[in-house]
Design a protein around this motif. Structure first.
Motif, PDB file in Angstrom:
ATOM      1  N   UNK A 201      38.225  43.431  36.719  1.00  0.00           N
ATOM      2  CA  UNK A 201      37.152  43.461  35.501  1.00  0.00           C
ATOM      3  C   UNK A 201      36.321  41.384  35.127  1.00  0.00           C
ATOM      4  N   UNK A 202      36.934  41.122  36.916  1.00  0.00           N
ATOM      5  CA  UNK A 202      35.971  39.675  36.347  1.00  0.00           C
ATOM      6  C   UNK A 202      36.880  39.181  35.872  1.00  0.00           C
ATOM      7  N   UNK A 203      37.855  38.979  35.046  1.00  0.00           N
ATOM      8  CA  UNK A 203      38.497  38.369  33.726  1.00  0.00           C
ATOM      9  C   UNK A 203      39.352  37.414  34.178  1.00  0.00           C
ATOM     10  N   UNK A 204      39.187  36.293  35.540  1.00  0.00           N
ATOM     11  CA  UNK A 204      39.640  35.632  36.209  1.00  0.00           C
ATOM     12  C   UNK A 204      40.369  34.849  35.456  1.00  0.00           C
ATOM     13  N   UNK A 205      40.035  34.580  33.666  1.00  0.00           N
ATOM     14  CA  UNK A 205      40.548  33.247  33.104  1.00  0.00           C
ATOM     15  C   UNK A 205      42.245  33.554  32.843  1.00  0.00           C
ATOM     16  N   UNK A 206      42.376  35.594  32.251  1.00  0.00           N
ATOM     17  CA  UNK A 206      43.291  36.167  31.855  1.00  0.00           C
ATOM     18  C   UNK A 206      44.665  36.576  33.332  1.00  0.00           C
ATOM     19  N   UNK A 220      43.444  24.096  40.354  1.00  0.00           N
ATOM     20  CA  UNK A 220      43.802  24.232  38.608  1.00  0.00           C
ATOM     21  C   UNK A 220      42.593  25.464  38.613  1.00  0.00           C
ATOM     22  N   UNK A 221      41.942  25.666  37.501  1.00  0.00           N
ATOM     23  CA  UNK A 221      41.276  26.772  37.091  1.00  0.00           C
ATOM     24  C   UNK A 221      40.334  27.408  37.568  1.00  0.00           C
ATOM     25  N   UNK A 222      39.142  25.810  37.659  1.00  0.00           N
ATOM     26  CA  UNK A 222      38.240  25.845  38.727  1.00  0.00           C
ATOM     27  C   UNK A 222      38.371  26.357  40.024  1.00  0.00           C
ATOM     28  N   UNK A 223      40.110  25.828  40.892  1.00  0.00           N
ATOM     29  CA  UNK A 223      39.276  26.081  41.745  1.00  0.00           C
ATOM     30  C   UNK A 223      40.219  27.891  42.486  1.00  0.00           C
ATOM     31  N   UNK A 224      40.438  27.918  41.235  1.00  0.00           N
ATOM     32  CA  UNK A 224      40.772  29.595  41.438  1.00  0.00           C
ATOM     33  C   UNK A 224      40.287  30.168  41.031  1.00  0.00           C
ATOM     34  N   UNK A 225      39.340  30.276  39.754  1.00  0.00           N
ATOM     35  CA  UNK A 225      38.156  31.147  39.891  1.00  0.00           C
ATOM     36  C   UNK A 225      37.336  30.433  40.989  1.00  0.00           C
ATOM     37  N   UNK A 226      37.300  29.527  41.880  1.00  0.00           N
ATOM     38  CA  UNK A 226      35.731  29.738  42.952  1.00  0.00           C
ATOM     39  C   UNK A 226      36.124  30.684  43.897  1.00  0.00           C
ATOM     40  N   UNK A 227      37.923  30.355  43.887  1.00  0.00           N
ATOM     41  CA  UNK A 227      38.512  31.663  45.414  1.00  0.00           C
ATOM     42  C   UNK A 227      38.712  32.876  45.442  1.00  0.00           C
ATOM     43  N   UNK A 228      39.163  33.161  43.451  1.00  0.00           N
ATOM     44  CA  UNK A 228      38.578  35.019  43.167  1.00  0.00           C
ATOM     45  C   UNK A 228      37.236  35.342  43.418  1.00  0.00           C
ATOM     46  N   UNK A 231      36.719  35.668  47.561  1.00  0.00           N
ATOM     47  CA  UNK A 231      37.603  36.668  48.429  1.00  0.00           C
ATOM     48  C   UNK A 231      37.283  38.400  47.569  1.00  0.00           C
ATOM     49  N   UNK A 232      37.086  38.126  46.199  1.00  0.00           N
ATOM     50  CA  UNK A 232      37.453  39.509  45.416  1.00  0.00           C
ATOM     51  C   UNK A 232      36.640  39.951  44.416  1.00  0.00           C
ATOM     52  N   UNK A 233      35.122  39.175  44.607  1.00  0.00           N
ATOM     53  CA  UNK A 233      33.769  39.497  44.086  1.00  0.00           C
ATOM     54  C   UNK A 233      33.556  40.770  43.671  1.00  0.00           C
ATOM     55  N   UNK A 262      36.036  49.096  46.035  1.00  0.00           N
ATOM     56  CA  UNK A 262      35.105  47.853  46.076  1.00  0.00           C
ATOM     57  C   UNK A 262      33.316  49.276  45.843  1.00  0.00           C
ATOM     58  N   UNK A 263      32.619  49.226  45.497  1.00  0.00           N
ATOM     59  CA  UNK A 263      31.126  49.666  45.773  1.00  0.00           C
ATOM     60  C   UNK A 263      31.418  50.281  47.168  1.00  0.00           C
TER      61      UNK A 263
END
Length: 297
Positions: A201-206, A220-228, A231-233, A262-263
């Motif tokens: 659901x692209x809810x990377x914060x949770x 940190x979260x910004x690094x984790x967000x960029x990683x996902x 790789x998982x967008x 994925x699509x």
């Protein structure tokens, strides 16, 4: 003549003894009537209010009962455990301590309360992962209502068990768990499923909040967000096909076979490895221990 004299003397001695006894009794009775008698007082109890936690009707989370108890000479810890072992007053709640369990001892030192149960705490337990959690945390949360108790260590026949029933270790002391009060406790399998749902659901914060992040892992979260995002967008869903659980020293290792959809395609991963640690009453995924597994053709 001598015989008669002896009898007379004996009668005089007897009469004298009876007279002295009567005088003494009268003196004692008069003194008792004229003086206050000290009677050892009964120890006065103190009315105190206690919060005890029991399971809800489905044994999925905890609900508190407030009880007013007269405390005499026993410790507050003893009172809490006695009331918990009695079971709830509210008929909609469920007892958490198995039947016929005996408590051998309970002591508190340096902010940790040690409770030692008989073997029935294990042998008479019935339930799954959720009931295992409500049993342990009903004890922990009830005792940590006391200001001087920070953690609780549960022993069985004086031993610290590697695993209580299926997943929960009794090797270490447990801290209070607020989230299990009026909220369900997520098992490791449910945590992994939720983690996948958040990514889909692209809810990377949770998803990030479900991770255990040791101090030596500098992400940190910004690094984790960029990683996902990288790789998982393109992921739109996950399906777990199979998983197994292994418990070692308070850490859970889950091997998971799952599909990543994925699509454009569906990728099947075999033996994805996720390690989880119980932190403050919640299972968290160890960020540095995630292995996505082998892609199967």
């Amino acid at each position: 003549m001598k015989k008669n004299l002896f009898i007379i003397l004996m009668l005089l001695v007897i009469i004298l003894l009876l007279f002295i006894r009567c005088v003494d009794n009268r003196y004692i009775n008069n003194n008792l009537q004229n003086s206050d008698i000290e009677i050892a007082p009964f120890p006065e109890g103190t009315l105190e209010e206690y919060v005890i936690y029991f399971a809800n009707s489905n044994r999925e989370h905890l609900v508190k009962e407030i009880r007013t108890i007269e405390r005499m000479n026993e410790s507050r810890e003893e009172i809490i455990m006695r009331e918990l072992m009695k079971g709830p007053i509210d008929s909609s709640l469920r007892a958490t301590i198995p039947p016929r369990v005996r408590m051998y001892s309970i002591t508190t030192a340096d902010g940790i309360t040690y409770v030692n149960f008989s073997k029935e705490f294990v042998t008479k337990f019935s339930g799954e992962e959720m009931q295992e959690a409500t049993t342990i945390y009903s004890i922990v949360n009830s005792l940590t209502e006391l200001s001087h108790v920070n953690k609780v260590n549960i022993l069985v026949e004086g031993e610290r068990l590697d695993v209580y029933n299926k997943l929960m270790s009794l090797k270490e002391a447990y801290s209070r768990n607020e989230k299990i009060i009026m909220g369900s406790f997520m098992s490791p399998a449910e945590v992994i499923k939720q983690y996948f749902n958040y990514i889909a659901n692209k809810d990377y914060r949770r998803a990030y909040d479900l991770l255990y992040r040791p101090l030596d892992i500098n992400i940190d979260y910004s690094m984790y967000y960029h990683l996902l995002r990288t790789s998982k967008g393109d992921v739109i869903d996950y399906t777990i096909r199979y998983y197994s659980v292994n418990q070692v020293n308070g850490t859970i290792t889950m091997l998971v076979d799952y599909e990543e959809i994925t699509e454009d395609e569906t990728r099947y991963y075999k033996n994805g490895k996720f390690k989880l640690k119980n932190e403050f009453g919640e299972w968290k995924i160890l960020l540095d221990e995630i292995e996505v597994g082998e892609i199967q053709e």
